[in-house]
Design a protein around this motif. Structure first.
Motif, PDB file in Angstrom:
ATOM      1  N   GLY A  70      -4.092  -2.630  -2.741  1.00  0.00           N
ATOM      2  CA  GLY A  70      -2.817  -2.081  -2.401  1.00  0.00           C
ATOM      3  C   GLY A  70      -2.400  -2.264  -0.972  1.00  0.00           C
ATOM      4  N   PRO A  71      -1.085  -2.243  -0.707  1.00  0.00           N
ATOM      5  CA  PRO A  71      -0.661  -2.303   0.766  1.00  0.00           C
ATOM      6  C   PRO A  71      -0.931  -1.184   1.556  1.00  0.00           C
ATOM      7  CG  PRO A  71       1.008  -2.163  -0.814  1.00  0.00           C
ATOM      8  CD  PRO A  71      -0.069  -2.285  -1.485  1.00  0.00           C
ATOM      9  N   ASP A  72      -1.135  -1.184   2.793  1.00  0.00           N
ATOM     10  CA  ASP A  72      -1.282  -0.067   3.517  1.00  0.00           C
ATOM     11  C   ASP A  72      -0.072   0.746   3.276  1.00  0.00           C
ATOM     12  OD1 ASP A  72      -3.270  -1.482   4.785  1.00  0.00           O
ATOM     13  OD2 ASP A  72      -2.596  -1.778   6.637  1.00  0.00           O
ATOM     14  N   SER A  73      -0.213   2.173   3.455  1.00  0.00           N
ATOM     15  CA  SER A  73       0.762   3.043   2.906  1.00  0.00           C
ATOM     16  C   SER A  73       0.786   4.253   4.118  1.00  0.00           C
ATOM     17  CB  SER A  73       0.499   3.604   1.783  1.00  0.00           C
ATOM     18  OG  SER A  73      -0.830   4.139   1.671  1.00  0.00           O
ATOM     19  N   VAL A  74       2.056   5.217   4.164  1.00  0.00           N
ATOM     20  CA  VAL A  74       1.966   6.194   4.764  1.00  0.00           C
ATOM     21  C   VAL A  74       2.503   7.239   3.783  1.00  0.00           C
ATOM     22  CG1 VAL A  74       2.987   7.423   6.841  1.00  0.00           C
ATOM     23  CG2 VAL A  74       2.520   4.794   6.854  1.00  0.00           C
ATOM     24  N   HIS A  75       1.857   8.580   3.846  1.00  0.00           N
ATOM     25  CA  HIS A  75       2.108   9.542   2.978  1.00  0.00           C
ATOM     26  C   HIS A  75       2.687  10.786   3.954  1.00  0.00           C
ATOM     27  CE1 HIS A  75       0.290   7.509  -0.194  1.00  0.00           C
ATOM     28  NE2 HIS A  75      -0.111   6.706   0.593  1.00  0.00           N
ATOM     29  N   LEU A  76       3.623  11.540   3.484  1.00  0.00           N
ATOM     30  CA  LEU A  76       3.983  12.981   4.158  1.00  0.00           C
ATOM     31  C   LEU A  76       3.346  13.753   3.016  1.00  0.00           C
ATOM     32  CD1 LEU A  76       5.360  13.547   6.509  1.00  0.00           C
ATOM     33  CD2 LEU A  76       7.389  14.107   5.028  1.00  0.00           C
ATOM     34  N   ARG A  94      -5.171   2.671   4.919  1.00  0.00           N
ATOM     35  CA  ARG A  94      -5.517   1.128   4.615  1.00  0.00           C
ATOM     36  C   ARG A  94      -6.378   1.166   3.371  1.00  0.00           C
ATOM     37  NH1 ARG A  94      -5.230  -3.561   6.528  1.00  0.00           N
ATOM     38  NH2 ARG A  94      -6.959  -5.057   6.128  1.00  0.00           N
ATOM     39  N   TRP A  95      -5.880   0.655   2.346  1.00  0.00           N
ATOM     40  CA  TRP A  95      -6.801   0.671   1.095  1.00  0.00           C
ATOM     41  C   TRP A  95      -7.864  -0.338   0.787  1.00  0.00           C
ATOM     42  CZ3 TRP A  95      -6.447   4.862  -1.609  1.00  0.00           C
ATOM     43  CH2 TRP A  95      -5.219   5.702  -1.496  1.00  0.00           C
ATOM     44  N   LYS A  96      -7.577  -1.552   1.477  1.00  0.00           N
ATOM     45  CA  LYS A  96      -8.429  -2.582   1.311  1.00  0.00           C
ATOM     46  C   LYS A  96      -9.589  -2.253   2.085  1.00  0.00           C
ATOM     47  CE  LYS A  96      -4.666  -5.843   0.684  1.00  0.00           C
ATOM     48  NZ  LYS A  96      -3.665  -7.068   1.022  1.00  0.00           N
ATOM     49  N   GLY A  97     -10.776  -3.131   1.946  1.00  0.00           N
ATOM     50  CA  GLY A  97     -11.987  -2.982   2.544  1.00  0.00           C
ATOM     51  C   GLY A  97     -13.075  -2.411   1.773  1.00  0.00           C
ATOM     52  N   ALA A  98     -14.146  -2.280   2.361  1.00  0.00           N
ATOM     53  CA  ALA A  98     -15.176  -1.596   1.762  1.00  0.00           C
ATOM     54  C   ALA A  98     -14.894  -0.010   1.053  1.00  0.00           C
ATOM     55  CB  ALA A  98     -16.600  -1.293   2.707  1.00  0.00           C
ATOM     56  N   ARG A  99     -14.166   0.661   1.913  1.00  0.00           N
ATOM     57  CA  ARG A  99     -13.605   1.896   1.454  1.00  0.00           C
ATOM     58  C   ARG A  99     -12.373   2.178   2.037  1.00  0.00           C
ATOM     59  NH1 ARG A  99     -17.158   6.972   2.719  1.00  0.00           N
ATOM     60  NH2 ARG A  99     -18.790   5.922   1.445  1.00  0.00           N
ATOM     61  N   PRO A 100     -11.484   2.884   1.294  1.00  0.00           N
ATOM     62  CA  PRO A 100     -10.171   3.290   2.193  1.00  0.00           C
ATOM     63  C   PRO A 100     -10.277   3.951   3.446  1.00  0.00           C
ATOM     64  CG  PRO A 100     -10.458   4.607   0.288  1.00  0.00           C
ATOM     65  CD  PRO A 100     -11.546   3.582   0.228  1.00  0.00           C
ATOM     66  N   ARG A 127       5.103  -3.098  -8.931  1.00  0.00           N
ATOM     67  CA  ARG A 127       5.845  -4.002  -9.794  1.00  0.00           C
ATOM     68  C   ARG A 127       5.277  -5.205  -9.953  1.00  0.00           C
ATOM     69  NH1 ARG A 127      10.666  -1.490  -7.333  1.00  0.00           N
ATOM     70  NH2 ARG A 127      10.894  -3.078  -6.101  1.00  0.00           N
ATOM     71  N   SER A 128       4.658  -5.751  -9.127  1.00  0.00           N
ATOM     72  CA  SER A 128       3.952  -6.975  -8.854  1.00  0.00           C
ATOM     73  C   SER A 128       2.611  -7.191  -9.883  1.00  0.00           C
ATOM     74  CB  SER A 128       3.664  -7.469  -7.456  1.00  0.00           C
ATOM     75  OG  SER A 128       2.459  -6.683  -7.220  1.00  0.00           O
ATOM     76  N   GLY A 129       2.456  -5.835 -10.474  1.00  0.00           N
ATOM     77  CA  GLY A 129       1.103  -5.779 -11.355  1.00  0.00           C
ATOM     78  C   GLY A 129      -0.077  -5.952 -10.775  1.00  0.00           C
ATOM     79  N   ARG A 130      -0.309  -5.491  -9.726  1.00  0.00           N
ATOM     80  CA  ARG A 130      -1.576  -5.494  -8.941  1.00  0.00           C
ATOM     81  C   ARG A 130      -2.771  -4.818  -9.990  1.00  0.00           C
ATOM     82  NH1 ARG A 130      -1.299  -6.476  -3.252  1.00  0.00           N
ATOM     83  NH2 ARG A 130       0.749  -6.784  -2.556  1.00  0.00           N
ATOM     84  N   THR A 131      -3.915  -5.388  -9.876  1.00  0.00           N
ATOM     85  CA  THR A 131      -4.995  -4.587 -10.793  1.00  0.00           C
ATOM     86  C   THR A 131      -6.120  -4.206 -10.107  1.00  0.00           C
ATOM     87  OG1 THR A 131      -5.757  -7.048 -11.224  1.00  0.00           O
ATOM     88  CG2 THR A 131      -4.264  -6.346 -12.776  1.00  0.00           C
ATOM     89  N   GLY A 132      -5.945  -4.068  -8.878  1.00  0.00           N
ATOM     90  CA  GLY A 132      -7.079  -3.578  -8.111  1.00  0.00           C
ATOM     91  C   GLY A 132      -7.736  -2.288  -8.681  1.00  0.00           C
ATOM     92  N   ALA A 133      -9.091  -2.273  -8.259  1.00  0.00           N
ATOM     93  CA  ALA A 133      -9.720  -0.796  -8.805  1.00  0.00           C
ATOM     94  C   ALA A 133      -9.117   0.585  -7.948  1.00  0.00           C
ATOM     95  CB  ALA A 133     -11.239  -0.857  -8.440  1.00  0.00           C
ATOM     96  N   PRO A 134      -8.816   1.572  -8.800  1.00  0.00           N
ATOM     97  CA  PRO A 134      -8.414   2.701  -8.273  1.00  0.00           C
ATOM     98  C   PRO A 134      -9.304   3.075  -7.131  1.00  0.00           C
ATOM     99  CG  PRO A 134      -8.780   2.604 -10.624  1.00  0.00           C
ATOM    100  CD  PRO A 134      -9.146   1.644 -10.290  1.00  0.00           C
ATOM    101  N   ARG A 135      -8.457   3.733  -6.120  1.00  0.00           N
ATOM    102  CA  ARG A 135      -9.164   4.660  -4.958  1.00  0.00           C
ATOM    103  C   ARG A 135      -8.477   5.754  -4.792  1.00  0.00           C
ATOM    104  NH1 ARG A 135     -10.823  -0.060  -0.639  1.00  0.00           N
ATOM    105  NH2 ARG A 135     -12.805  -0.500  -1.277  1.00  0.00           N
ATOM    106  N   ALA A 136      -9.206   6.671  -4.005  1.00  0.00           N
ATOM    107  CA  ALA A 136      -8.412   7.972  -3.888  1.00  0.00           C
ATOM    108  C   ALA A 136      -9.005   8.276  -2.194  1.00  0.00           C
ATOM    109  CB  ALA A 136      -8.745   8.852  -4.835  1.00  0.00           C
ATOM    110  N   VAL A 137      -7.868   9.049  -1.605  1.00  0.00           N
ATOM    111  CA  VAL A 137      -8.255   9.708  -0.316  1.00  0.00           C
ATOM    112  C   VAL A 137      -7.955  11.206  -0.444  1.00  0.00           C
ATOM    113  CG1 VAL A 137      -7.490   9.819   2.082  1.00  0.00           C
ATOM    114  CG2 VAL A 137      -7.835   7.557   1.148  1.00  0.00           C
ATOM    115  N   VAL A 138      -8.911  12.142  -0.148  1.00  0.00           N
ATOM    116  CA  VAL A 138      -8.822  13.327  -0.298  1.00  0.00           C
ATOM    117  C   VAL A 138      -8.598  14.016   1.043  1.00  0.00           C
ATOM    118  CG1 VAL A 138     -10.119  15.731  -1.055  1.00  0.00           C
ATOM    119  CG2 VAL A 138     -10.603  13.362  -2.267  1.00  0.00           C
TER     120      VAL A 138
END
Length: 301
Positions: A70-76, A94-100, A127-138
């Protein structure tokens, strides 16, 4: 994590939880570790309590979902509106890398504009159909402390190598969830599967709830050994039996209401497929709807 971990369930004051976790029993009050699915439940409960009681009395947990590609994201993350406005925290991930990797900061005007821009990029990526493994930030937020020490009040909860999250704080007084033995009316911590009287609890939380409901009914009639429950709509106890004999009970008595509430709460929190694993027997006949016979030991004198 300690090498003396056990699988159990924990609660706070018997009203917050119970939640499945792993912990070192010597550190029960400070550090349970939760799988992501349970962390989501803890998060939802804290946010409900904050909505109900306000930010001044509740810290909140938040789970932000993404993918490895996934692309880098910003959340409020916004708190409950108060006299000084609506408090908020900006989370850059940043979602890419060894861990988010996530960075927390104040929700400035620039951060709010960035949230809008990044949200558009995330929608395009979805919408582009990315299939990367799910990740989460707590994220853990103590809303009362934001104005005093931001870094202490808002922080990322890092998972263990096993993907477990140490959710909570030292002042969160976690304790073991318990199950009740209908035979001797004694309670045991969840991970103690055998009562001193020799009976072993049902394997699932929903199955154990059937026994807990039996304990409540034993306050009215110690000889009760089963109930017929109608699960259409809100769980409702239709009949109570001692062996094959139907027992007339005061349905307005407090223990009767407690037994129904125990079952309703457990059914609402049950995992998919858990009902089939409880050992409850489906009542035969088309006219019975979703009725089940729940059997439990009679109370011993």
């Amino acid at each position: 994590m300690s090498g003396k971990m056990i699988d159990t369930r924990v609660t706070i004051d018997g009203t917050f939880g119970p939640f499945d976790c792993r912990l070192d029993p010597r550190l029960c009050y400070t550090k349970p570790w939760f799988p992501l699915a349970e962390t989501r439940k803890v998060a939802a409960r804290t946010q409900y309590l904050a909505y109900k009681h306000g930010n001044s009395s509740t810290e909140t947990i938040h789970v932000i979902e993404g993918r490895t590609d996934g692309p880098d994201s910003v959340h409020l993350i916004e708190g409950v509106p108060g006299r000084n406005g609506t408090p908020a925290v900006a989370v850059r991930i940043r979602w890419k890398g060894a861990r988010p990797t996530a960075t927390l900061g104040e929700a400035t005007a620039d951060a709010r504009r960035e949230v809008t821009r990044k949200a558009t990029a995330r929608r395009k990526a979805a919408r582009s159909g990315r299939t990367g493994a799910p990740r989460a930030v707590v994220v853990h937020i103590d809303w009362c402390g934001l104005g005093e020490d931001f870094d202490e009040a808002a922080f990322v909860v890092e998972p263990s190598a096993d993907g477990l999250y140490p959710v909570g704080a030292p002042e969160w007084r976690w304790d073991f969830a318990s199950w009740w033995c209908p035979a001797c009316q004694d309670s045991q911590p969840w991970h103690e599967v055998t009562c001193p009287c020799g009976l072993s609890r049902p394997a699932t939380p929903l199955g154990a709830a059937g026994w807990n409901a039996g304990c409540a009914l034993h306050c009215l009639t110690p000889e009760a050994t089963s109930v017929l429950v109608d699960l259409d709509g809100s769980a409702r106890i239709v009949d109570v039996h001692a062996g094959d004999t139907r027992i007339d009970m005061d349905r307005h008595a407090e223990p009767f209401g407690q037994a129904e509430e125990i079952l309703r709460t457990a059914l609402a929190e049950a995992k998919p497929g858990e009902l089939a694993a409880t050992g409850w027997e489906r009542a035969p006949g088309r006219l019975w709807g979703r009725r089940y016979q729940i059997t439990f030991p009679a109370s011993r004198p």
